[in-house]
Design an enzyme around this catalytic site. Structure first.
Site, PDB file in Angstrom:
ATOM      1  N   LYS A   9     -10.237  41.652  11.458  1.00 31.38           N
ATOM      2  CA  LYS A   9      -9.391  41.036  12.475  1.00 31.38           C
ATOM      3  C   LYS A   9     -10.106  39.773  12.934  1.00 31.38           C
ATOM      4  O   LYS A   9     -11.163  39.840  13.562  1.00 31.38           O
ATOM      5  CB  LYS A   9      -9.160  41.984  13.652  1.00 31.38           C
ATOM      6  CG  LYS A   9      -8.168  41.451  14.685  1.00 31.38           C
ATOM      7  CD  LYS A   9      -7.914  42.480  15.774  1.00 31.38           C
ATOM      8  CE  LYS A   9      -6.863  41.970  16.759  1.00 31.38           C
ATOM      9  NZ  LYS A   9      -7.294  40.738  17.456  1.00 31.38           N
ATOM     10  N   ARG A  30       1.611  29.975  17.167  1.00 29.96           N
ATOM     11  CA  ARG A  30       2.540  31.040  17.553  1.00 29.96           C
ATOM     12  C   ARG A  30       2.040  31.734  18.811  1.00 29.96           C
ATOM     13  O   ARG A  30       1.876  32.937  18.877  1.00 29.96           O
ATOM     14  CB  ARG A  30       2.698  32.049  16.407  1.00 29.96           C
ATOM     15  CG  ARG A  30       3.394  31.449  15.195  1.00 29.96           C
ATOM     16  CD  ARG A  30       3.736  32.514  14.173  1.00 29.96           C
ATOM     17  NE  ARG A  30       2.541  33.044  13.535  1.00 29.96           N
ATOM     18  CZ  ARG A  30       2.146  34.296  13.610  1.00 29.96           C
ATOM     19  NH1 ARG A  30       2.827  35.169  14.321  1.00 29.96           N
ATOM     20  NH2 ARG A  30       1.067  34.703  12.995  1.00 29.96           N
ATOM     21  N   GLU A  73      -4.263  32.784  10.464  1.00 28.63           N
ATOM     22  CA  GLU A  73      -5.140  32.444  11.581  1.00 28.63           C
ATOM     23  C   GLU A  73      -5.981  31.225  11.234  1.00 28.63           C
ATOM     24  O   GLU A  73      -6.532  31.130  10.136  1.00 28.63           O
ATOM     25  CB  GLU A  73      -6.084  33.612  11.896  1.00 28.63           C
ATOM     26  CG  GLU A  73      -5.421  34.853  12.435  1.00 28.63           C
ATOM     27  CD  GLU A  73      -5.151  34.759  13.924  1.00 28.63           C
ATOM     28  OE1 GLU A  73      -5.931  34.125  14.654  1.00 28.63           O
ATOM     29  OE2 GLU A  73      -4.141  35.350  14.363  1.00 28.63           O
ATOM     30  N   LYS A 212     -10.274  47.717  17.652  1.00 31.60           N
ATOM     31  CA  LYS A 212     -11.385  46.937  18.185  1.00 31.60           C
ATOM     32  C   LYS A 212     -12.382  47.874  18.852  1.00 31.60           C
ATOM     33  O   LYS A 212     -11.991  48.860  19.476  1.00 31.60           O
ATOM     34  CB  LYS A 212     -10.880  45.909  19.221  1.00 31.60           C
ATOM     35  CG  LYS A 212      -9.966  44.843  18.645  1.00 31.60           C
ATOM     36  CD  LYS A 212      -9.455  43.903  19.731  1.00 31.60           C
ATOM     37  CE  LYS A 212     -10.564  43.011  20.245  1.00 31.60           C
ATOM     38  NZ  LYS A 212     -10.043  41.963  21.154  1.00 31.60           N
TER      39      LYS A 212
END
Length: 299
Positions: A9, A30, A73, A212
């Protein structure tokens, strides 16, 4: 049928690219989950982001007219972060504190579009608007992105609980050594038939989940800064701090990454600092909370 595809991530900024008939037409952040600011001129400077793609659909055909959205990303590696900081000083620009802030800051500027050349792009999803495109698996989608010239994050196919736990342990170790910021793991069911079956809520797909490690932070004081040299000749500064306990472990050393990091934050012996520990990884420096007089020291 319940296999998972796992990826890092990335702690970056969301970006959506629109290609029409193979040519890059526009790019938008976004921030609101749909479309944000138009950053087309800036993304043309991005590393590993093609301006045109020459692709075929999974059925082997090349459509005469098509519109494709590539999602991913934008991020800044640690090395590029320090190089960009030095460049920004030449323009007397306000300096951010970390790579994620610097990406948002540069993408939001109307000037200095060329500074985006220090950024990179990970592609992880796509949508075709003008024709049907179908992948049997998430792995097939990533292979398609690679063939189209994009750089998706490293992905791993997991079939058992044991493999999943092992992957999480591996990522914990990779976080400290990675050239880009990792803030967790994304798990996605590999079967696209399962994607359709599970569907999505108004906010996120049900076939995808982020994981996470909860970070625990605390403050301590730097007693000394030691510069160690590895067998490969890499010099790394380590802060020796007043011992504290984080996540059940006694912490007395905190990595400061490199000389550029010490210089950027003006880190000195005597400074009060905040550190964080996520999972079982080495503690990270977050910020100076109380700075003593003087300047940083480089050996």
């Amino acid at each position: 049928n319940r296999q998972l595809v796992a990826t890092h991530k990335i702690d970056g900024n969301s970006l959506s690219l629109i290609f029409e008939n193979g040519e890059l037409n526009s790019g938008r952040t976004r921030g609101n989950g749909v479309y944000g600011e138009n950053v087309t001129e800036k993304i043309k400077w991005l590393q590993n982001c093609p301006r045109s793609i020459n692709i075929k659909l999974p059925n082997g055909q090349k459509p005469e007219s098509y519109k494709i959205e590539i999602r991913g990303e934008v991020y800044c590696t640690q090395d590029n972060f320090f190089a960009l900081i030095e460049t920004m000083k030449n323009y007397n620009l306000e300096l951010p504190k970390n790579p994620r802030n610097i990406v948002a800051g540069i993408l939001g500027r109307k000037k200095h579009t060329h500074l985006s050349r220090f950024f990179s792009f990970f592609a992880f999803d796509l949508k075709v608007y003008t024709s049907e495109i179908f992948f049997l698996s998430e792995v097939d989608k990533y292979k398609w992105l690679i063939n189209a010239g994009f750089s998706p994050p490293n992905f791993k196919l997991l079939s058992t609980d044991k493999q999943t736990l092992s992957y999480l342990d591996t990522v914990k170790k990779e976080i400290e050594q990675s050239k880009y910021a990792i803030d967790g793991v994304v798990f996605t069911y590999n079967s696209t038939n399962l994607h359709k079956e599970l569907g999505s809520t108004a906010h996120h797909p049900r076939y995808k989940m982020s994981f996470k490690w909860q970070g625990v932070s605390a403050q301590t004081q730097i007693k000394d800064i030691v510069w160690s040299t590895s067998r490969l000749g890499v010099v790394t500064p380590v802060a020796q701090v007043e011992p504290i306990t984080l996540s059940g472990a006694k912490i007395s050393n905190v990595t400061l990454h490199n000389a550029g990091f010490v210089k950027l934050h003006n880190i000195k012996v005597g400074d009060q600092i905040e550190i964080v520990r996520s999972g079982e990884v080495i503690p990270k420096f977050l910020q100076v909370t109380n700075s003593v007089e003087g300047n940083f020291y480089l050996p």
